[in-house]
Scaffold this motif. Structure first.
Motif, PDB file in Angstrom:
ATOM      1  N   ALA A   1       0.850  -1.201   0.000  1.00 36.76           N
ATOM      2  CA  ALA A   1       0.000   0.000   0.000  1.00 36.76           C
ATOM      3  C   ALA A   1       0.883   1.248   0.000  1.00 36.76           C
ATOM      4  N   ILE A   2       0.572   2.209  -0.884  1.00 41.02           N
ATOM      5  CA  ILE A   2       1.494   3.332  -1.065  1.00 41.02           C
ATOM      6  C   ILE A   2       0.887   4.696  -0.741  1.00 41.02           C
ATOM      7  N   GLY A   3      -0.448   4.826  -0.795  1.00 43.92           N
ATOM      8  CA  GLY A   3      -1.065   6.138  -0.656  1.00 43.92           C
ATOM      9  C   GLY A   3      -1.202   6.588   0.786  1.00 43.92           C
ATOM     10  N   ILE A   4      -0.801   7.832   1.065  1.00 47.03           N
ATOM     11  CA  ILE A   4      -0.941   8.423   2.400  1.00 47.03           C
ATOM     12  C   ILE A   4      -1.711   9.722   2.229  1.00 47.03           C
ATOM     13  N   HIS A   5      -2.947   9.749   2.722  1.00 48.49           N
ATOM     14  CA  HIS A   5      -3.857  10.863   2.482  1.00 48.49           C
ATOM     15  C   HIS A   5      -3.675  11.966   3.532  1.00 48.49           C
ATOM     16  N   PRO A   6      -4.151  13.181   3.224  1.00 49.83           N
ATOM     17  CA  PRO A   6      -3.936  14.310   4.136  1.00 49.83           C
ATOM     18  C   PRO A   6      -4.348  14.082   5.586  1.00 49.83           C
ATOM     19  N   PRO A   7      -5.520  13.466   5.888  1.00 48.07           N
ATOM     20  CA  PRO A   7      -5.846  13.258   7.306  1.00 48.07           C
ATOM     21  C   PRO A   7      -4.846  12.361   8.030  1.00 48.07           C
ATOM     22  N   SER A   8      -4.265  11.395   7.322  1.00 46.11           N
ATOM     23  CA  SER A   8      -3.243  10.542   7.935  1.00 46.11           C
ATOM     24  C   SER A   8      -1.975  11.336   8.220  1.00 46.11           C
ATOM     25  N   LEU A   9      -1.584  12.197   7.293  1.00 50.25           N
ATOM     26  CA  LEU A   9      -0.408  13.036   7.529  1.00 50.25           C
ATOM     27  C   LEU A   9      -0.637  13.966   8.718  1.00 50.25           C
ATOM     28  N   ASP A  10      -1.865  14.498   8.847  1.00 50.51           N
ATOM     29  CA  ASP A  10      -2.183  15.311  10.025  1.00 50.51           C
ATOM     30  C   ASP A  10      -2.026  14.483  11.296  1.00 50.51           C
ATOM     31  N   ALA A  11      -2.508  13.240  11.267  1.00 49.42           N
ATOM     32  CA  ALA A  11      -2.405  12.376  12.441  1.00 49.42           C
ATOM     33  C   ALA A  11      -0.957  12.012  12.733  1.00 49.42           C
TER      34      ALA A  11
ATOM     35  N   ASN B   1      -5.190   3.887   5.302  1.00 50.84           N
ATOM     36  CA  ASN B   1      -5.491   5.188   5.910  1.00 50.84           C
ATOM     37  C   ASN B   1      -6.660   5.091   6.880  1.00 50.84           C
ATOM     38  N   LEU B   2      -7.671   4.296   6.550  1.00 48.45           N
ATOM     39  CA  LEU B   2      -8.771   4.087   7.488  1.00 48.45           C
ATOM     40  C   LEU B   2      -8.251   3.528   8.806  1.00 48.45           C
ATOM     41  N   GLY B   3      -7.331   2.582   8.720  1.00 47.39           N
ATOM     42  CA  GLY B   3      -6.757   2.014   9.939  1.00 47.39           C
ATOM     43  C   GLY B   3      -6.002   3.039  10.758  1.00 47.39           C
ATOM     44  N   TRP B   4      -5.232   3.887  10.092  1.00 49.78           N
ATOM     45  CA  TRP B   4      -4.505   4.940  10.827  1.00 49.78           C
ATOM     46  C   TRP B   4      -5.476   5.895  11.507  1.00 49.78           C
ATOM     47  N   LEU B   5      -6.578   6.212  10.822  1.00 51.09           N
ATOM     48  CA  LEU B   5      -7.546   7.131  11.416  1.00 51.09           C
ATOM     49  C   LEU B   5      -8.337   6.459  12.536  1.00 51.09           C
ATOM     50  N   ASP B   6      -8.554   5.146  12.438  1.00 54.30           N
ATOM     51  CA  ASP B   6      -9.073   4.407  13.591  1.00 54.30           C
ATOM     52  C   ASP B   6      -8.160   4.614  14.797  1.00 54.30           C
ATOM     53  N   ALA B   7      -6.862   4.426  14.570  1.00 56.07           N
ATOM     54  CA  ALA B   7      -5.892   4.550  15.664  1.00 56.07           C
ATOM     55  C   ALA B   7      -5.897   5.949  16.253  1.00 56.07           C
ATOM     56  N   ALA B   8      -5.961   6.976  15.388  1.00 49.23           N
ATOM     57  CA  ALA B   8      -5.961   8.355  15.879  1.00 49.23           C
ATOM     58  C   ALA B   8      -7.206   8.652  16.703  1.00 49.23           C
TER      59      ALA B   8
ATOM     60  N   ARG C   1     -11.706  16.695  -2.448  1.00 51.64           N
ATOM     61  CA  ARG C   1     -11.746  16.468  -0.996  1.00 51.64           C
ATOM     62  C   ARG C   1     -12.203  15.052  -0.674  1.00 51.64           C
ATOM     63  N   LEU C   2     -13.128  14.538  -1.473  1.00 55.05           N
ATOM     64  CA  LEU C   2     -13.601  13.176  -1.278  1.00 55.05           C
ATOM     65  C   LEU C   2     -12.468  12.184  -1.464  1.00 55.05           C
ATOM     66  N   TYR C   3     -11.724  12.325  -2.570  1.00 55.82           N
ATOM     67  CA  TYR C   3     -10.623  11.404  -2.844  1.00 55.82           C
ATOM     68  C   TYR C   3      -9.471  11.583  -1.871  1.00 55.82           C
ATOM     69  N   ALA C   4      -9.332  12.765  -1.291  1.00 58.36           N
ATOM     70  CA  ALA C   4      -8.275  13.013  -0.301  1.00 58.36           C
ATOM     71  C   ALA C   4      -8.701  12.630   1.110  1.00 58.36           C
ATOM     72  N   MET C   5      -9.916  12.075   1.249  1.00 59.55           N
ATOM     73  CA  MET C   5     -10.435  11.570   2.523  1.00 59.55           C
ATOM     74  C   MET C   5     -10.576  12.673   3.576  1.00 59.55           C
ATOM     75  N   ARG C   6     -10.962  13.889   3.123  1.00 59.78           N
ATOM     76  CA  ARG C   6     -11.156  14.950   4.110  1.00 59.78           C
ATOM     77  C   ARG C   6     -12.383  14.704   4.985  1.00 59.78           C
ATOM     78  N   TRP C   7     -13.231  13.778   4.591  1.00 57.71           N
ATOM     79  CA  TRP C   7     -14.423  13.449   5.375  1.00 57.71           C
ATOM     80  C   TRP C   7     -14.110  12.497   6.512  1.00 57.71           C
ATOM     81  N   ALA C   8     -12.955  11.865   6.490  1.00 55.50           N
ATOM     82  CA  ALA C   8     -12.672  10.740   7.394  1.00 55.50           C
ATOM     83  C   ALA C   8     -12.324  11.204   8.791  1.00 55.50           C
TER      84      ALA C   8
END
Length: 392
Positions: free
Chosen positions: A51-61, A306-313, A385-392
């Motif tokens: 897996a290679i993609g790291i979305h903005p909310p993950s970088l914030d976390a 990224n969903l997993g990282w946001l779960d953790a955050a 914003r949808l593709y960048a997971m700003r809703w997550a």
């Protein structure tokens, strides 16, 4: 004579699973002053791009553990996506307004991201990560959980924790030991992905490219070190014996997109099918599931990790509060938030797959008109914003 059971080590949180999600949660907890142990079954160092993609909310976390800067120092940054079909550009999607902090999607080999996360965990808790440990049993009590397992040499190990987190993937042992079932479905679509030397010219090298021609989607994303990840729909139903083949994938890419991919430059190759799964319950007592253990979605769109990282955050402050107050944790509220996020990501992935299917005649023309329209209207910013997971 039966050997005595090992004396249980004590910790505040035991994380089962030391992949990118489990290690990130461990680092968040350790940086918050929580005593944490992470059990990881594998002994080998992380390897492969995966897996290679790291979305903005993950970088914030990631910023909470000082991991964002080292990730960005190595990553390629994707500022725009370009939709194409039959040799023509349908439109461009800019990520410039998708995030105030990170107006791009970063791409980095998973093993390099994991190495950075492991370093951040080690900086806060040098002995937290225990590799070669396999969970075999869980026993829940009102104020603690007892976990048993086997160590690297087959020796028994035991931990008594205030909380246990299952971050052990789609085939979660934690979930099985809790008796939690899953719901979901399998999809017939088959994909092959590979990493190659980037053949794209000029400014296209910094863009994500999505070709939705009649024979099915070919997505590609820039990677560090002059490489590019290609993902191609190759069929439905049972796979052909020679489908996962660098020469065959390179030829598919050339035929559908015109990109002169060099098969000899292939550094990673993998085939995959798609499925959607969700745990019926996310938490039982003082045990909670995150990442693929709780919800598995299609890799198309690059949202799963990224969903997993946001779960953790989301979970880390709840665990920190639970440790400090002695409470058992508000799992229903956490579960509602994270299951809703997983459903939304799964629907988006399904839409991506539908747009990238094989099509002919009026169906193909209608798809091209739809994409042209979406990418020209003001709704394009919302789509970014949808593709960048700003809703997550």
């Amino acid at each position: 004579m039966t050997p005595a059971a090992p004396r249980a080590e004590r910790t505040e949180v035991l994380v089962v699973g030391g992949g990118p999600v489990g290690v990130f949660l461990g680092a968040l907890l350790a940086h918050a002053g929580v005593d944490v142990i992470v059990w990881e079954r594998r002994t080998a160092e992380p390897a492969g791009s995966r897996a290679i993609g790291i979305h903005p909310p993950s970088l914030d976390a990631f910023a909470a553990i000082d991991a964002a800067a080292p990730v960005l120092a190595e990553a390629a940054l994707v500022h725009r996506g370009v939709a194409r079909s039959r040799g023509r550009t349908l439109g461009t999607l800019s990520f410039d307004r998708a995030s105030d902090t990170h107006p791009y999607v970063a791409t980095l080999d998973q093993h390099r991201t994991e190495r950075i996360l492991r370093e951040r965990l080690a900086a806060a808790a040098p002995e937290a990560l225990r590799t070669g440990v396999t969970l075999t049993a869980l026993e829940r009590s009102q104020d603690h959980v007892d976990a048993a397992g086997t160590g690297p040499d087959g020796e028994p190990v035991a931990v008594r924790a205030s909380f246990v987190v299952g971050a052990d993937g789609a085939r979660s042992t934690v979930r099985d030991l809790l008796g939690i079932g899953t719901t979901g479905r399998e999809y017939p679509d088959r994909y092959v992905m590979g990493d190659f030397a980037d053949p794209e010219p000029g400014s296209a090298r910094s863009a994500a490219l999505v070709d939705v021609g009649p024979d099915g989607v070919v997505e590609s994303f820039p990677l560090p070190d002059g490489r590019r990840r290609y993902v191609a729909l190759v069929g439905r139903g049972p796979a052909a014996d020679d489908e996962v083949d660098a020469v065959a994938l390179a030829q598919t890419i050339r035929d559908r997109t015109g990109a002169p991919v060099d098969a000899d430059s292939c550094s990673m190759l993998s085939g995959f099918r798609v499925r959607r799964r969700a745990a019926v319950r996310v938490g039982v007592g003082r045990v909670v599931l995150i990442g693929d253990a709780a919800h598995e979605i299609s890799p198309i769109g690059g949202q799963g990790m990224n969903l997993g990282w946001l779960d953790a955050a989301d979970l880390a402050p709840l665990l920190t509060e639970g440790v400090r107050t002695g409470s058992a944790g508000p799992w229903p509220a956490y579960a509602r938030r994270r299951q809703a996020a997983a459903r939304r990501a799964a629907r988006q992935a399904e839409a991506n797959m539908a747009l990238g299917g094989r099509a002919v005649g009026p169906t193909q023309l209608g798809r091209e008109v739809l994409l042209r329209t979406l990418l020209r209207l003001p709704s394009a910013d919302a789509l970014a914003r949808l593709y960048a997971m700003r809703w997550a």
